[in-house]
Enzyme design. Structure first.
Site, short mmCIF file in Angstrom:
data_model
loop_
_atom_site.label_atom_id
_atom_site.label_comp_id
_atom_site.label_asym_id
_atom_site.label_seq_id
_atom_site.Cartn_x
_atom_site.Cartn_y
_atom_site.Cartn_z
N CYS A 292 0.76 -1.19 0.01
CA CYS A 292 0.13 0.01 -0.03
C CYS A 292 0.83 1.35 0.04
O CYS A 292 0.37 2.25 -0.85
CB CYS A 292 -0.87 -0.16 1.20
SG CYS A 292 -0.28 -0.55 2.91
N HIS B 274 -2.54 6.59 3.72
CA HIS B 274 -1.06 6.88 3.89
C HIS B 274 -0.80 8.26 3.14
O HIS B 274 -0.70 8.23 1.99
CB HIS B 274 -0.52 5.64 3.39
CG HIS B 274 -0.51 4.39 3.91
ND1 HIS B 274 -1.18 4.14 5.19
CD2 HIS B 274 -0.10 2.92 3.70
CE1 HIS B 274 -1.34 2.74 5.42
NE2 HIS B 274 -0.43 2.23 4.38
P1 NAP Z 1 -7.11 -10.35 7.86
O1 NAP Z 1 -8.10 -9.08 8.39
O2 NAP Z 1 -6.29 -10.79 9.02
O3 NAP Z 1 -7.93 -11.26 7.09
C1 NAP Z 1 -7.27 -12.41 6.63
C2 NAP Z 1 -8.02 -13.40 5.81
O4 NAP Z 1 -7.50 -14.52 5.63
C3 NAP Z 1 -9.31 -13.64 6.76
O5 NAP Z 1 -10.45 -13.88 5.73
C4 NAP Z 1 -9.15 -15.13 7.18
O6 NAP Z 1 -10.31 -15.82 7.59
C5 NAP Z 1 -8.18 -15.68 6.13
N1 NAP Z 1 -7.61 -16.78 6.62
C6 NAP Z 1 -6.53 -16.72 7.85
N2 NAP Z 1 -5.94 -17.47 8.05
C7 NAP Z 1 -6.38 -18.42 7.00
C8 NAP Z 1 -6.01 -20.01 6.67
N3 NAP Z 1 -5.24 -20.47 7.45
N4 NAP Z 1 -6.72 -20.51 5.66
C9 NAP Z 1 -7.55 -19.80 5.03
N5 NAP Z 1 -7.88 -18.67 5.06
C10 NAP Z 1 -7.39 -18.00 6.33
O7 NAP Z 1 -6.24 -9.47 6.81
P2 NAP Z 1 -6.09 -8.32 5.87
O8 NAP Z 1 -5.77 -7.20 6.72
O9 NAP Z 1 -7.36 -8.26 5.13
O10 NAP Z 1 -4.80 -8.51 4.95
C11 NAP Z 1 -4.94 -9.62 4.13
C12 NAP Z 1 -3.65 -9.56 3.31
O11 NAP Z 1 -3.64 -8.45 2.49
C13 NAP Z 1 -2.28 -9.52 3.84
O12 NAP Z 1 -1.45 -10.34 3.17
C14 NAP Z 1 -1.94 -8.20 4.03
O13 NAP Z 1 -0.44 -8.27 4.29
C15 NAP Z 1 -2.47 -7.48 2.74
N6 NAP Z 1 -2.42 -6.19 2.86
C16 NAP Z 1 -3.19 -5.46 3.94
C17 NAP Z 1 -3.34 -4.36 3.65
C18 NAP Z 1 -4.35 -3.53 4.72
O14 NAP Z 1 -4.26 -2.05 4.63
N7 NAP Z 1 -5.17 -3.97 5.79
C19 NAP Z 1 -2.95 -3.58 2.70
C20 NAP Z 1 -2.05 -4.08 1.71
C21 NAP Z 1 -2.00 -5.42 1.89
P3 NAP Z 1 -11.01 -15.79 9.07
O15 NAP Z 1 -11.90 -14.65 9.01
O16 NAP Z 1 -11.83 -17.36 8.78
O17 NAP Z 1 -9.83 -16.09 10.15
#
Ligand code: NAP
Length: 344
Positions: A150, A242
């Site tokens: 991001c 950001h």
């Molecule tokens: P998050 O809120 O923790 O969501 C993670 C997702 O993955 C949930 O749907 C979760 O399902 C699922 N998950 C977790 N463990 C799993 C497993 N073992 N098998 C299958 N599914 C699983 O994370 P997020 O903030 O959305 O970020 C997601 C990705 O985007 C990450 O790689 C992060 O680095 C990247 N990212 C995030 C941002 C941001 O601004 N947040 C920006 C750029 C990139 P459950 O609900 O069932 O646990």
């Protein structure tokens, strides 16, 4: 034309943004949502802790969440968007691509792999042609395409605009919102009344991803740009958006007015989620600001202001919405480009 799409990790922070962005999308129909085994089998409404400030779309709340396994996703889903934790993504994304799915992923694994296109459509859409090489090398019927981090997405469209003057060196200091760390990434005790002058791994991502994005594809590989990028990343107590202070040194001398013109001339694309203009330029020195400007262009625009000449090059501030342009919106735009270019 309607294309059935799915989300891997659709219950998380970025997954929820996908759902918001798919609602009313002219091309994409949400047909499958996966998550962890804890969520599989539950209705989306039950599985997701919804934290977006618009309601769960009616048609989505009753969808049954599936396991994140290619055998659980219907074959007629044409395109998958991934927002899985990177460790899980590294394991399962190749299973989906091997099974023939095209995956537009937001997770950080494999972004720097030589045969994986890392794409911002307005900057380096031609890098999608790497997919041919990826399929040859890995024997995949599907494809894996990544969007950058991001903080990188916020800055690189502005650097691409300045590259006509010959980018030599870039310094950037970021002020990054807490949502970039995910819902439980930074506790309130850590961030209220505070600034954290370190975000693990973020600085090197900005330095290496920028060079790949600004590189050229010669038909067989990406020749990374040789610009030196030095980043200093800070977590600040804003929710979304950001803000980044950038100093760009170029081979050719340029004035602030030249830089503003270059930003205004940044290319735009004919894709449903592509903003016009790509870069909103403020003449004011005190803009952009996260609270005022993060939703410009539906959260897909980059905003620039405070452009000035300094001994360290042209200095300016840029801003983008980290979970829209910087995450779900970035993968969505890559998906729209994959469709327009015939990869889906
Ligand atoms: P998050 O809120 O923790 O969501 C993670 C997702 O993955 C949930 O749907 C979760 O399902 C699922 N998950 C977790 N463990 C799993 C497993 N073992 N098998 C299958 N599914 C699983 O994370 P997020 O903030 O959305 O970020 C997601 C990705 O985007 C990450 O790689 C992060 O680095 C990247 N990212 C995030 C941002 C941001 O601004 N947040 C920006 C750029 C990139 P459950 O609900 O069932 O646990």
């Amino acid at each position: 034309m309607s294309i059935d799409v799915g989300i891997l990790g659709g219950t998380g922070a970025v997954g929820q943004r996908f759902i918001q962005l798919f609602d009313g999308h002219p091309e994409f129909e949400l047909a499958a949502i996966t998550a962890s085994d804890d969520s599989a089998g539950k209705s989306y409404r039950e599985a997701a802790k919804w934290r977006i400030d618009s309601p769960i779309p009616d048609a989505v709340g009753d969808i049954t969440v599936r396991a994140t396994d290619p055998r659980d996703v219907p074959d007629d889903v044409d395109l998958l968007f991934s927002s899985l934790p990177s460790g899980i993504a590294a394991e399962v994304e190749p299973q989906f691509t091997e099974a023939g799915y095209v995956v537009s992923s937001n997770s950080s694994n494999a972004r720097m792999a030589d045969d994986v296109p890392l794409v911002i459509p307005e900057v380096n859409g031609d890098h999608l042609d790497l997919i041919e090489i990826q399929r040859d090398e890995r024997g995949w019927d599907g494809a894996l395409v990544k969007n950058p981090n991001c903080s990188t997405i916020t800055m690189v469209p502005t650097l691409a605009a300045l590259d006509r003057f010959g980018l030599n060196r870039v310094h950037v200091a970021t002020l990054q919102a807490v949502s970039g760390a995910g819902y439980s990434g930074v506790t309130s005790m850590e961030i209220i009344d505070n600034v954290i002058p370190h975000i693990g791994g973020e600085e090197s991502k900005m330095e290496t991803e920028s060079r790949k994005l600004l590189g050229t594809f010669d038909g067989s590989e990406i020749d990374h740009h040789d610009v030196d990028v030095s980043a200093s990343c800070n977590r600040v107590p804003t929710l979304d958006g950001h803000l980044e202070n950038v100093w760009a040194e170029t081979a050719e001398t340029l004035t602030p007015s030249d830089a503003r013109d270059a930003f205004r001339d940044a290319p735009t694309l004919d894709l449903p989620s592509a903003p016009v203009p790509l870069i909103e330029v403020f003449e004011d020195d005190d803009r952009p600001q996260p609270r005022l400007d993060r939703t410009l262009g539906g959260g897909m625009q980059v905003a620039v202001g405070g452009v000035q000449d300094t001994p360290a090059g042209i200095q300016y501030n840029c801003l983008a919405h980290n979970t829209i342009r910087g995450a779900a919106g970035a993968s969505l735009l890559n998906g729209e480009l994959l469709v327009q270019e015939g990869w889906v």
